[in-house]
Write a protein that holds these residues in place. Sequence first.
Motif, PDB file in Angstrom:
ATOM      1  N   ALA A  87      41.012  33.840  31.410  1.00 14.63           N
ATOM      2  CA  ALA A  87      42.060  32.979  31.964  1.00 14.63           C
ATOM      3  C   ALA A  87      43.288  33.789  32.359  1.00 14.63           C
ATOM      4  CB  ALA A  87      42.443  31.909  30.945  1.00 14.63           C
ATOM      5  N   THR A  88      43.625  34.787  31.574  1.00 17.03           N
ATOM      6  CA  THR A  88      44.785  35.619  31.886  1.00 17.03           C
ATOM      7  C   THR A  88      44.560  36.404  33.164  1.00 17.03           C
ATOM      8  OG1 THR A  88      45.384  35.801  29.549  1.00 17.03           O
ATOM      9  CG2 THR A  88      46.264  37.471  31.038  1.00 17.03           C
ATOM     10  N   LEU A  89      43.359  36.919  33.372  1.00 14.53           N
ATOM     11  CA  LEU A  89      43.073  37.637  34.613  1.00 14.53           C
ATOM     12  C   LEU A  89      43.212  36.714  35.823  1.00 14.53           C
ATOM     13  CD1 LEU A  89      40.005  39.847  33.597  1.00 14.53           C
ATOM     14  CD2 LEU A  89      42.356  40.589  33.999  1.00 14.53           C
ATOM     15  N   LEU A  90      42.711  35.496  35.700  1.00 15.13           N
ATOM     16  CA  LEU A  90      42.846  34.538  36.808  1.00 15.13           C
ATOM     17  C   LEU A  90      44.314  34.208  37.082  1.00 15.13           C
ATOM     18  CD1 LEU A  90      39.908  32.039  36.141  1.00 15.13           C
ATOM     19  CD2 LEU A  90      40.187  33.535  38.132  1.00 15.13           C
ATOM     20  N   LEU A  91      45.072  33.961  36.015  1.00 13.70           N
ATOM     21  CA  LEU A  91      46.489  33.643  36.177  1.00 13.70           C
ATOM     22  C   LEU A  91      47.261  34.829  36.746  1.00 13.70           C
ATOM     23  CD1 LEU A  91      47.056  31.665  32.862  1.00 13.70           C
ATOM     24  CD2 LEU A  91      47.079  30.723  35.178  1.00 13.70           C
ATOM     25  N   ALA A  92      46.907  36.032  36.318  1.00 14.54           N
ATOM     26  CA  ALA A  92      47.570  37.218  36.844  1.00 14.54           C
ATOM     27  C   ALA A  92      47.257  37.410  38.319  1.00 14.54           C
ATOM     28  CB  ALA A  92      47.135  38.450  36.050  1.00 14.54           C
ATOM     29  N   TRP A  93      46.016  37.136  38.695  1.00 14.31           N
ATOM     30  CA  TRP A  93      45.626  37.223  40.106  1.00 14.31           C
ATOM     31  C   TRP A  93      46.454  36.248  40.946  1.00 14.31           C
ATOM     32  CZ3 TRP A  93      40.142  35.590  42.171  1.00 14.31           C
ATOM     33  CH2 TRP A  93      40.010  35.995  43.500  1.00 14.31           C
ATOM     34  N   ALA A  94      46.712  35.077  40.383  1.00 17.32           N
ATOM     35  CA  ALA A  94      47.439  34.052  41.128  1.00 17.32           C
ATOM     36  C   ALA A  94      48.951  34.265  41.124  1.00 17.32           C
ATOM     37  CB  ALA A  94      47.109  32.670  40.555  1.00 17.32           C
ATOM     38  N   PHE A  95      49.501  34.740  40.001  1.00 20.04           N
ATOM     39  CA  PHE A  95      50.958  34.693  39.849  1.00 20.04           C
ATOM     40  C   PHE A  95      51.636  36.035  39.575  1.00 20.04           C
ATOM     41  CE2 PHE A  95      49.394  30.493  38.309  1.00 20.04           C
ATOM     42  CZ  PHE A  95      49.943  29.706  39.323  1.00 20.04           C
ATOM     43  N   GLY A  99      51.479  45.393  40.054  1.00 24.25           N
ATOM     44  CA  GLY A  99      51.518  46.309  38.916  1.00 24.25           C
ATOM     45  C   GLY A  99      50.962  45.677  37.661  1.00 24.25           C
ATOM     46  N   MET A 100      51.389  44.443  37.366  1.00 21.53           N
ATOM     47  CA  MET A 100      50.924  43.759  36.167  1.00 21.53           C
ATOM     48  C   MET A 100      49.446  43.400  36.268  1.00 21.53           C
ATOM     49  SD  MET A 100      52.615  40.429  34.273  1.00 21.53           S
ATOM     50  CE  MET A 100      54.176  41.296  34.021  1.00 21.53           C
ATOM     51  N   LEU A 101      49.006  42.976  37.455  1.00 17.91           N
ATOM     52  CA  LEU A 101      47.587  42.665  37.645  1.00 17.91           C
ATOM     53  C   LEU A 101      46.740  43.916  37.493  1.00 17.91           C
ATOM     54  CD1 LEU A 101      45.207  40.865  38.443  1.00 17.91           C
ATOM     55  CD2 LEU A 101      45.807  41.259  40.852  1.00 17.91           C
ATOM     56  N   GLY A 102      47.185  45.017  38.078  1.00 16.80           N
ATOM     57  CA  GLY A 102      46.423  46.261  37.990  1.00 16.80           C
ATOM     58  C   GLY A 102      46.256  46.726  36.557  1.00 16.80           C
ATOM     59  N   SER A 103      47.327  46.675  35.771  1.00 18.57           N
ATOM     60  CA  SER A 103      47.226  47.107  34.379  1.00 18.57           C
ATOM     61  C   SER A 103      46.344  46.159  33.577  1.00 18.57           C
ATOM     62  CB  SER A 103      48.619  47.213  33.751  1.00 18.57           C
ATOM     63  OG  SER A 103      49.253  45.940  33.694  1.00 18.57           O
ATOM     64  N   ALA A 104      46.385  44.863  33.886  1.00 18.94           N
ATOM     65  CA  ALA A 104      45.528  43.908  33.185  1.00 18.94           C
ATOM     66  C   ALA A 104      44.055  44.187  33.463  1.00 18.94           C
ATOM     67  CB  ALA A 104      45.885  42.478  33.599  1.00 18.94           C
ATOM     68  N   LEU A 105      43.739  44.509  34.704  1.00 19.46           N
ATOM     69  CA  LEU A 105      42.353  44.829  35.041  1.00 19.46           C
ATOM     70  C   LEU A 105      41.898  46.114  34.358  1.00 19.46           C
ATOM     71  CD1 LEU A 105      42.454  43.926  38.839  1.00 19.46           C
ATOM     72  CD2 LEU A 105      41.098  42.756  37.086  1.00 19.46           C
ATOM     73  N   ARG A 106      42.783  47.079  34.228  1.00 19.35           N
ATOM     74  CA  ARG A 106      42.419  48.326  33.531  1.00 19.35           C
ATOM     75  C   ARG A 106      42.272  48.115  32.029  1.00 19.35           C
ATOM     76  NH1 ARG A 106      46.266  50.205  37.215  1.00 19.35           N
ATOM     77  NH2 ARG A 106      47.896  50.247  35.606  1.00 19.35           N
ATOM     78  N   ASP A 107      43.099  47.231  31.464  1.00 19.79           N
ATOM     79  CA  ASP A 107      43.090  47.031  30.018  1.00 19.79           C
ATOM     80  C   ASP A 107      41.985  46.096  29.548  1.00 19.79           C
ATOM     81  OD1 ASP A 107      45.325  48.636  30.003  1.00 19.79           O
ATOM     82  OD2 ASP A 107      46.758  46.985  29.766  1.00 19.79           O
ATOM     83  N   ALA A 108      41.522  45.194  30.420  1.00 21.35           N
ATOM     84  CA  ALA A 108      40.577  44.154  29.998  1.00 21.35           C
ATOM     85  C   ALA A 108      39.300  44.711  29.367  1.00 21.35           C
ATOM     86  CB  ALA A 108      40.247  43.235  31.176  1.00 21.35           C
ATOM     87  N   PRO A 109      38.659  45.748  29.944  1.00 19.06           N
ATOM     88  CA  PRO A 109      37.433  46.254  29.287  1.00 19.06           C
ATOM     89  C   PRO A 109      37.695  46.795  27.886  1.00 19.06           C
ATOM     90  CG  PRO A 109      37.574  47.033  31.556  1.00 19.06           C
ATOM     91  CD  PRO A 109      38.895  46.412  31.240  1.00 19.06           C
ATOM     92  N   TRP A 110      38.867  47.367  27.657  1.00 19.28           N
ATOM     93  CA  TRP A 110      39.204  47.879  26.329  1.00 19.28           C
ATOM     94  C   TRP A 110      39.436  46.733  25.354  1.00 19.28           C
ATOM     95  CZ3 TRP A 110      38.622  52.961  25.522  1.00 19.28           C
ATOM     96  CH2 TRP A 110      38.594  53.795  26.646  1.00 19.28           C
ATOM     97  N   ALA A 111      40.009  45.635  25.865  1.00 22.95           N
ATOM     98  CA  ALA A 111      40.163  44.454  25.016  1.00 22.95           C
ATOM     99  C   ALA A 111      38.797  43.895  24.638  1.00 22.95           C
ATOM    100  CB  ALA A 111      40.993  43.394  25.737  1.00 22.95           C
TER     101      ALA A 111
END
Length: 396
Positions: A87-95, A99-111
Amino acid sequence: MDPAARRPHIGALDGLRGLAVAAVLLFHAGHMRGGFLGVDLFFVLSGFLITGLLLAKLAGRGRIDLVAFWGRRARRLLPALAVVVAATLLLAWAFAGPGMLGSALRDAPWAAAQSLNWHFIGEQIGYWNASGTRLFAHLWSISVEWQFYLAWPLVVALVGRGRGGQNRVAVVAVAGAFVSLLLMIRLGAAVDTTRAYEGTDTRAGSLLLGAAAATAPVRNAVAGLSRAAVDAICVPVLGGLLASWVLTSGETTPGLFRGGMFAHALAGAALIVLLARAPDGLAGRALGSAVPRRLGELSYGLYLWHWPVYLLLPRPVAGLTGWGWTVAAIGLSLLAAVVSKAAVEDPVRLRARWATGRRGWVALAVAGVMAAGLWAAIPRPQPGAGTVDVSKLGQL
């Protein structure tokens, strides 16, 4: 049978968890500079409760079914975490900005791999100065807990068997906690204390102090205390914990990484074992009352959701600033936590039909494929996108 095998649910510990998550919410909203110590209390509670369960299994069956234990932990933690990440990735994509979206995509696999803390440490992403740009920054603590859940049951299964097993577990837990303290003192001298703050080895001290509090030697040490005596100790200790959250002036507080956090965790462990001894005392009744207890029951989902809400909710929103914005952000986080608990956490934990047997494995596989597909499908933002129009540079 050992009393640990029949340990009842203690509402006061839910209430203590509720206070801890409230401190974290206020810290991240900028209203309580020492509220991050609430995470330390989470660790102590987790160590206490998990070790109590493991020792109960040993007392009742003489062994620990590690696969079953890890399965229960996965059912408790991973479904809600997966929903929040997706849900956070979808919300980040939308809003969110690029920079914040890019870091979220990089961090998600580690999460997803439950190793986000070591990812941040390895990439030298300072918790204290960079977390405001990372939507998953708060999940470092979930990674620490999961790593503890993988390792500690093996230790308990090895040293906890047979006569004197709980004594040996207590010794190992206390010794490990002091080794962890020494590591924190050494690593906490750095200019950036992220390594000391997020390392599994340095934060294991709090989990292990909680683990020690669940063993028979510690429980027996307080077994003879009356309810009045327990209250005489619990009330000032609880007051001291609350005061430390208010008075601690952030990560630069002198002594914080040189024994301060260890002392906080030790006080938390003492409070927990006393509450378990006399949950019907004054402190136990206060913590076990409706509001803190209910907040504690929602604490996991609330912790997962609050940070993405905080970062994605504009400041100000609808004319709200300061405490008005905080109330709105916490309200949205609470709503998300309630929905998450009702729709995801409880059905999986209580084994709804779709979450058991072959259906459960199919649901897990489908969810994993969908999450991976979502992560792969979101377009990666270009570095510097939205910051400057290079086509206009030649016109200057």
